[in-house]
Design a protein around this motif. Structure first.
Motif, PDB file in Angstrom:
ATOM      1  N   MET A 175       7.158 -24.941 -21.198  1.00 43.26           N
ATOM      2  CA  MET A 175       5.763 -24.848 -20.503  1.00 43.26           C
ATOM      3  C   MET A 175       5.558 -23.421 -20.598  1.00 43.26           C
ATOM      4  O   MET A 175       4.307 -22.760 -20.699  1.00 43.26           O
ATOM      5  N   ILE A 176       6.503 -22.156 -20.183  1.00 45.89           N
ATOM      6  CA  ILE A 176       6.477 -21.164 -19.916  1.00 45.89           C
ATOM      7  C   ILE A 176       6.147 -20.534 -21.472  1.00 45.89           C
ATOM      8  O   ILE A 176       5.321 -19.677 -21.595  1.00 45.89           O
ATOM      9  N   LYS A 177       6.770 -20.906 -22.572  1.00 44.91           N
ATOM     10  CA  LYS A 177       6.400 -20.480 -23.909  1.00 44.91           C
ATOM     11  C   LYS A 177       4.917 -20.671 -24.366  1.00 44.91           C
ATOM     12  O   LYS A 177       4.402 -19.756 -24.919  1.00 44.91           O
ATOM     13  N   LYS A 178       4.423 -21.779 -23.987  1.00 44.23           N
ATOM     14  CA  LYS A 178       3.148 -22.376 -24.341  1.00 44.23           C
ATOM     15  C   LYS A 178       2.110 -21.503 -23.527  1.00 44.23           C
ATOM     16  O   LYS A 178       1.078 -20.945 -23.829  1.00 44.23           O
ATOM     17  N   MET A 179       2.573 -21.067 -22.193  1.00 42.90           N
ATOM     18  CA  MET A 179       1.689 -20.249 -21.270  1.00 42.90           C
ATOM     19  C   MET A 179       1.662 -18.847 -22.214  1.00 42.90           C
ATOM     20  O   MET A 179       0.512 -18.250 -22.144  1.00 42.90           O
ATOM     21  N   LYS A 198      16.506 -16.233 -14.090  1.00 42.33           N
ATOM     22  CA  LYS A 198      17.251 -15.170 -14.762  1.00 42.33           C
ATOM     23  C   LYS A 198      16.994 -14.962 -16.027  1.00 42.33           C
ATOM     24  O   LYS A 198      16.939 -13.822 -16.743  1.00 42.33           O
ATOM     25  N   ASP A 199      17.232 -15.958 -16.884  1.00 37.24           N
ATOM     26  CA  ASP A 199      17.296 -16.047 -18.329  1.00 37.24           C
ATOM     27  C   ASP A 199      15.913 -15.432 -18.863  1.00 37.24           C
ATOM     28  O   ASP A 199      15.841 -14.957 -19.790  1.00 37.24           O
ATOM     29  N   LEU A 200      14.591 -16.013 -18.194  1.00 37.03           N
ATOM     30  CA  LEU A 200      13.477 -15.814 -18.699  1.00 37.03           C
ATOM     31  C   LEU A 200      12.732 -14.562 -18.034  1.00 37.03           C
ATOM     32  O   LEU A 200      11.712 -14.304 -18.478  1.00 37.03           O
ATOM     33  N   GLU A 201      13.361 -13.960 -17.015  1.00 40.61           N
ATOM     34  CA  GLU A 201      13.186 -12.951 -16.525  1.00 40.61           C
ATOM     35  C   GLU A 201      11.659 -12.993 -15.863  1.00 40.61           C
ATOM     36  O   GLU A 201      10.748 -12.470 -15.783  1.00 40.61           O
ATOM     37  N   ILE A 202      11.711 -14.276 -14.978  1.00 41.78           N
ATOM     38  CA  ILE A 202      10.439 -14.788 -14.439  1.00 41.78           C
ATOM     39  C   ILE A 202      10.908 -14.961 -12.918  1.00 41.78           C
ATOM     40  O   ILE A 202      11.869 -15.245 -12.798  1.00 41.78           O
ATOM     41  N   PRO A 203       9.829 -14.533 -12.043  1.00 38.99           N
ATOM     42  CA  PRO A 203      10.041 -14.728 -10.703  1.00 38.99           C
ATOM     43  C   PRO A 203      10.509 -16.039 -10.300  1.00 38.99           C
ATOM     44  O   PRO A 203       9.960 -17.137 -10.704  1.00 38.99           O
ATOM     45  N   MET A 204      11.338 -16.116  -9.386  1.00 39.19           N
ATOM     46  CA  MET A 204      11.808 -17.382  -9.024  1.00 39.19           C
ATOM     47  C   MET A 204      10.990 -18.405  -8.459  1.00 39.19           C
ATOM     48  O   MET A 204      10.787 -19.546  -8.848  1.00 39.19           O
ATOM     49  N   ASP A 205      10.073 -17.726  -7.669  1.00 45.03           N
ATOM     50  CA  ASP A 205       8.993 -18.922  -6.958  1.00 45.03           C
ATOM     51  C   ASP A 205       8.066 -19.487  -8.140  1.00 45.03           C
ATOM     52  O   ASP A 205       7.655 -20.755  -8.083  1.00 45.03           O
ATOM     53  N   MET A 206       7.883 -18.676  -9.214  1.00 51.22           N
ATOM     54  CA  MET A 206       6.885 -19.232 -10.223  1.00 51.22           C
ATOM     55  C   MET A 206       7.643 -20.438 -11.126  1.00 51.22           C
ATOM     56  O   MET A 206       7.216 -21.372 -11.477  1.00 51.22           O
ATOM     57  N   VAL A 207       9.135 -20.132 -11.439  1.00 52.49           N
ATOM     58  CA  VAL A 207       9.988 -21.052 -12.087  1.00 52.49           C
ATOM     59  C   VAL A 207       9.904 -22.181 -11.214  1.00 52.49           C
ATOM     60  O   VAL A 207      10.096 -23.448 -11.625  1.00 52.49           O
ATOM     61  N   PHE A 249       0.445 -16.086 -19.437  1.00 54.02           N
ATOM     62  CA  PHE A 249       1.546 -15.517 -18.547  1.00 54.02           C
ATOM     63  C   PHE A 249       2.218 -14.422 -19.349  1.00 54.02           C
ATOM     64  O   PHE A 249       2.114 -14.237 -20.391  1.00 54.02           O
ATOM     65  N   GLN A 250       2.676 -13.682 -18.445  1.00 51.30           N
ATOM     66  CA  GLN A 250       3.061 -12.183 -18.813  1.00 51.30           C
ATOM     67  C   GLN A 250       4.418 -12.092 -18.001  1.00 51.30           C
ATOM     68  O   GLN A 250       4.317 -12.342 -16.706  1.00 51.30           O
ATOM     69  N   LYS A 251       5.573 -11.476 -18.465  1.00 49.91           N
ATOM     70  CA  LYS A 251       6.512 -11.586 -17.836  1.00 49.91           C
ATOM     71  C   LYS A 251       6.593 -10.078 -16.969  1.00 49.91           C
ATOM     72  O   LYS A 251       5.681  -9.456 -17.131  1.00 49.91           O
ATOM     73  N   ASN A 252       7.438  -9.990 -15.973  1.00 48.06           N
ATOM     74  CA  ASN A 252       7.343  -8.849 -14.905  1.00 48.06           C
ATOM     75  C   ASN A 252       7.184  -7.677 -15.618  1.00 48.06           C
ATOM     76  O   ASN A 252       7.465  -7.176 -16.737  1.00 48.06           O
TER      77      ASN A 252
END
Length: 79
Positions: free
Chosen positions: A66-70, A25-34, A76-79
């Motif tokens: 990890m997400i920040k580095k990606m 929710k905070d990062l606005e990233i799909p739960m399966d990826m997180v 990585f791109q958000k939705n």
């Protein structure tokens, strides 16, 4: 790592799942990826953890990093 080995009991599993939901929710990233990133980080950190009380904090921090580095590398791109 086998997902059954990541959690000692259902309470711990629920706590980690709540952390995954909050990160998603905070990062606005799909739960399966997180969830995938979280479980990798949890498996790594859990191996050497003598005290597990703060694993949620450390794993969540690692997933954010990890997400920040990606994102910086363009992997990585958000939705």
């Amino acid at each position: 790592m086998d997902i059954a080995l990541l959690y000692d009991d259902e309470i711990e599993k629920r706590q980690h799942l709540n952390a995954i939901q909050m990160l998603s929710k905070d990062l606005e990233i799909p739960m399966d990826m997180v969830s995938q990133l979280y479980e990798v980080a949890l498996g790594e950190l859990r191996q050497n953890a003598k005290v597990k009380d703060f694993l949620i904090v450390f794993v969540s921090r690692r997933v954010r990093e990890m997400i920040k580095k990606m994102a910086v590398r363009g992997e990585f791109q958000k939705n």
